[in-house]
Design an enzyme around this catalytic site. Structure first.
Site, mmCIF file in Angstrom:
data_model
loop_
_atom_site.group_PDB
_atom_site.id
_atom_site.type_symbol
_atom_site.label_atom_id
_atom_site.label_comp_id
_atom_site.label_asym_id
_atom_site.label_seq_id
_atom_site.Cartn_x
_atom_site.Cartn_y
_atom_site.Cartn_z
ATOM 1 N N GLU A 246 0.777 -1.239 0.025
ATOM 2 C CA GLU A 246 -0.046 -0.095 0.099
ATOM 3 C C GLU A 246 0.967 1.360 0.051
ATOM 4 O OE1 GLU A 246 -3.297 -0.049 -0.357
ATOM 5 O OE2 GLU A 246 -3.811 -1.955 0.221
ATOM 6 N N CYS A 280 -2.240 8.744 3.207
ATOM 7 C CA CYS A 280 -2.273 8.201 1.815
ATOM 8 C C CYS A 280 -3.178 8.547 0.975
ATOM 9 C CB CYS A 280 -1.974 6.724 2.069
ATOM 10 S SG CYS A 280 -3.468 6.098 3.029
HETATM 11 P P1 NAD Z 1 8.706 5.055 4.105
HETATM 12 O O1 NAD Z 1 8.707 4.232 2.810
HETATM 13 O O2 NAD Z 1 9.732 6.036 4.256
HETATM 14 O O3 NAD Z 1 8.743 3.970 5.505
HETATM 15 C C1 NAD Z 1 7.771 3.108 5.639
HETATM 16 C C2 NAD Z 1 8.219 2.160 6.401
HETATM 17 O O4 NAD Z 1 9.328 1.372 5.635
HETATM 18 C C3 NAD Z 1 8.711 2.475 7.571
HETATM 19 O O5 NAD Z 1 8.710 1.403 8.506
HETATM 20 C C4 NAD Z 1 10.573 2.506 7.261
HETATM 21 O O6 NAD Z 1 11.453 2.288 8.471
HETATM 22 C C5 NAD Z 1 10.697 1.283 6.563
HETATM 23 N N1 NAD Z 1 11.837 1.079 5.522
HETATM 24 C C6 NAD Z 1 12.587 2.153 5.165
HETATM 25 N N2 NAD Z 1 13.377 1.473 4.332
HETATM 26 C C7 NAD Z 1 13.065 0.042 4.148
HETATM 27 C C8 NAD Z 1 13.750 -0.828 3.296
HETATM 28 N N3 NAD Z 1 14.650 -0.352 2.402
HETATM 29 N N4 NAD Z 1 12.971 -2.036 3.230
HETATM 30 C C9 NAD Z 1 11.690 -2.103 3.876
HETATM 31 N N5 NAD Z 1 11.397 -1.157 4.762
HETATM 32 C C10 NAD Z 1 11.884 0.111 4.915
HETATM 33 O O7 NAD Z 1 7.290 5.712 4.036
HETATM 34 P P2 NAD Z 1 6.861 6.921 5.327
HETATM 35 O O8 NAD Z 1 7.463 8.092 5.107
HETATM 36 O O9 NAD Z 1 6.925 6.251 6.528
HETATM 37 O O10 NAD Z 1 5.371 7.140 4.839
HETATM 38 C C11 NAD Z 1 4.792 7.989 3.967
HETATM 39 C C12 NAD Z 1 4.356 7.270 2.799
HETATM 40 O O11 NAD Z 1 3.534 6.159 3.000
HETATM 41 C C13 NAD Z 1 3.580 8.273 1.760
HETATM 42 O O12 NAD Z 1 4.028 8.008 0.496
HETATM 43 C C14 NAD Z 1 2.031 7.703 1.952
HETATM 44 O O13 NAD Z 1 1.437 7.780 0.704
HETATM 45 C C15 NAD Z 1 2.412 6.238 2.061
HETATM 46 N N6 NAD Z 1 1.082 5.671 2.759
HETATM 47 C C16 NAD Z 1 0.433 5.041 2.099
HETATM 48 C C17 NAD Z 1 -0.721 4.320 2.733
HETATM 49 C C18 NAD Z 1 -1.488 3.474 1.748
HETATM 50 O O14 NAD Z 1 -2.417 2.603 2.378
HETATM 51 N N7 NAD Z 1 -1.522 3.308 0.572
HETATM 52 C C19 NAD Z 1 -0.898 4.770 4.059
HETATM 53 C C20 NAD Z 1 -0.238 5.257 4.705
HETATM 54 C C21 NAD Z 1 1.006 5.832 4.175
#
Ligand code: NAD
Length: 468
Positions: A246, A280
């Site tokens: 997501e 999101c």
């Molecule tokens: P992010 O991708 O920076 O981080 C998300 C998670 O991934 C964190 O727990 C982070 O520690 C982890 N992570 C970091 N590097 C990683 C790697 N290499 N491999 C696996 N995991 C890793 O996102 P964010 O800044 O925390 O959240 C914001 C984003 O999330 C926005 O783009 C938003 O649109 C999206 N979002 C989407 C939904 C949805 O349901 N589609 C819901 C909420 C947020």
């Protein structure tokens, strides 16, 4: 200040190192989170793997009962968790803030408890009988973002639990505390090892990346940015993990000329600025017909002026700060650029600390970064259109496809436009209003798979057909 622990095999386990989580409203320390190592992750996965045979063998009714017990725990500790969410995430306690988030967490947990995937009989005649069974996968790895930390954790944990999987969850380094505490509470009513939680600051050790390649994790459910989701998909290939991704959105809303600007202003505002736009499926681009464009801008600005922003722990605040410096810098960059290309109607410059005032910008060109990129913050571009075909084309001119909305008094006209939007969810006369019985997921680069409802539940299972 409290030290929070990992939850592994039902025990609170301290990591060798920890990191400090700060309150975005004040910069004050909220608590220490464990900074897990590869060995800690391995221990959590081993605990989940050891718990799987017994948990997956429980009856459907037992698992439903366990999910109901988790829901009751969340209800019992809702205020405690809401306070913790506000302290580490920044969102206000009230309005569409952390108490609302805990209400959502309970609603999703309760609804998921009541879902099931009974055996389907595909054929039963003289030629034979064919049954479709749904089997749990094994250990599910959950990776969550910082915007709705507990609600999204519940979106991941509950369907995995309900279908007989065991779980290792890893929250965002910005908001790990509420998840660690929620998992600790769940362990009061679940068999040990069924739900485990680890955390890291991503700098010492990127635990999410390690989960994506872990041989004993069968599925990753990830909510976060497109860039991270793509990395997970690449890494997960070697172990053929199941994936639910997501990811980011750049949701468009289209306002038809028959709308009354004053009537829709509140809905438009909260569709865009829920959780300060750090959502999101928030509205991230607003297309308004030329004939009412200026009136909609005025009504939005009027409404926005009355919305109080402040420290999330202040009971009167309706909007809080941006959660972290990285996101604050993204919003600042996009708005600074937009201010040179369009007309700033409200806000337009950073506030104190991580506070960024509600910003509305009109008359931007289609290729302005504030229009093209996901701002994920309190800045909304309002774009004028004259021809509906142009508005639909502009709305679809995005590599994302999470949500979209159409606003009109004429529901049939709105539905006709809605059906042409390239997105997983489309709302009419509202935006971003997700609910537990409606499958939710992105198309195009916004993700793979859906969450919620039976379709979401099925993603935590393998199909086994039995042909007799
Ligand atoms: P992010 O991708 O920076 O981080 C998300 C998670 O991934 C964190 O727990 C982070 O520690 C982890 N992570 C970091 N590097 C990683 C790697 N290499 N491999 C696996 N995991 C890793 O996102 P964010 O800044 O925390 O959240 C914001 C984003 O999330 C926005 O783009 C938003 O649109 C999206 N979002 C989407 C939904 C949805 O349901 N589609 C819901 C909420 C947020």
């Amino acid at each position: 200040m409290q030290d929070f622990a990992m939850i592994i095999g039902g025990q609170k386990i301290a990591a060798r190192q920890s990191f400090t989580v700060t309150n975005p409203s004040t910069g004050a320390a909220v608590g220490h989170a464990p900074n897990a190592s590869q060995a800690d992750l391995d221990a959590a996965v081993a605990a989940a793997k050891a718990a799987f045979p017994a948990w997956s063998a429980t009856s459907d009714a037992e698992r439903q009962g366990a999910c109901e017990a988790v829901t009751a725990k969340l209800a019992e500790h809702a205020e405690e968790l809401a306070q913790l969410i506000t302290a580490e995430q920044g969102k206000p306690l009230n309005g569409l803030g952390s108490r609302f988030e805990m209400g959502g967490a309970q609603a999703w947990a309760g609804h998921t408890a009541g879902l099931s995937l009974p055996v389907k009989v595909l054929q039963d005649d003289e030629a034979g009988r064919v049954e479709l069974h749904r089997k749990p996968l094994g250990v599910v790895g959950s990776i969550t973002p910082w915007n709705w930390p507990v609600m999204i954790a519940i979106w991941h944990i509950m369907p995995a639990l309900r279908t007989g999987n065991t779980i290792v969850i890893k929250p965002s380094p910005y908001t790990p505390l509420s998840t660690l505490r929620a998992v600790e509470l769940m362990n009061e009513v679940l068999p040990h090892g069924v739900v485990n939680a680890v955390a890291s600051d991503d700098a010492l050790f990127n635990i999410g990346a390690a989960m994506a390649v872990h041989p004993d994790i069968r599925k990753i459910v990830f909510t976060g940015s497109c860039a991270t989701g793509e990395k997970i998909m690449q890494s997960a290939a070697a172990t053929m993990k199941r994936l639910t991704l997501e990811m980011g959105g750049n949701d468009a809303a289209i306002v038809l000329p028959d709308c009354d600007p004053k009537e829709i202003a509140e809905g438009l505002f909260w569709g865009a600025f829920i959780n300060n736009g750090q959502t999101c499926a928030a509205m991230k681009r607003l297309y308004v017909h030329d004939s009412i464009h200026d009136a909609v801008c005025d009504a939005l600005v009027d409404y926005a002026r009355g919305v109080p922003m402040g420290d999330g722990l202040d009971e009167n605040a309706a909007l809080g700060p941006i959660n972290n410096q990285k996101q604050f810098d993204t919003v600042s960059r996009l708005v600074a650029d937009a201010a040179t290309k369009g007309r700033v109607l409200l806000g337009g410059a950073p506030g104190e600390g991580l506070f960024y005032p509600v910003t509305i910008v009109a008359d931007l060109p289609a290729d302005a970064p504030l229009v093209v990129e996901e701002q994920f913050g309190p800045a909304l571009p309002v774009l004028r259109y004259r021809d509906m075909e142009d508005a639909i084309a502009a709305a679809n001119a995005s590599e994302n496809g999470l949500g979209g909305s159409v606003w009109s008094k004429d529901i049939e006209a709105a539905k006709a436009v809605a059906s042409r939007l390239e997105c997983g969810s489309v709302w009419i006369n509202k935006h971003g209003a997700i609910q537990p019985n409606a499958p939710f997921g992105g198309v195009k680069r916004s993700g793979i798979g859906v969450e919620f409802g039976e379709e979401g539940l099925a993603e935590y299972t393998d199909i086994q057909t039995v042909l007799m």
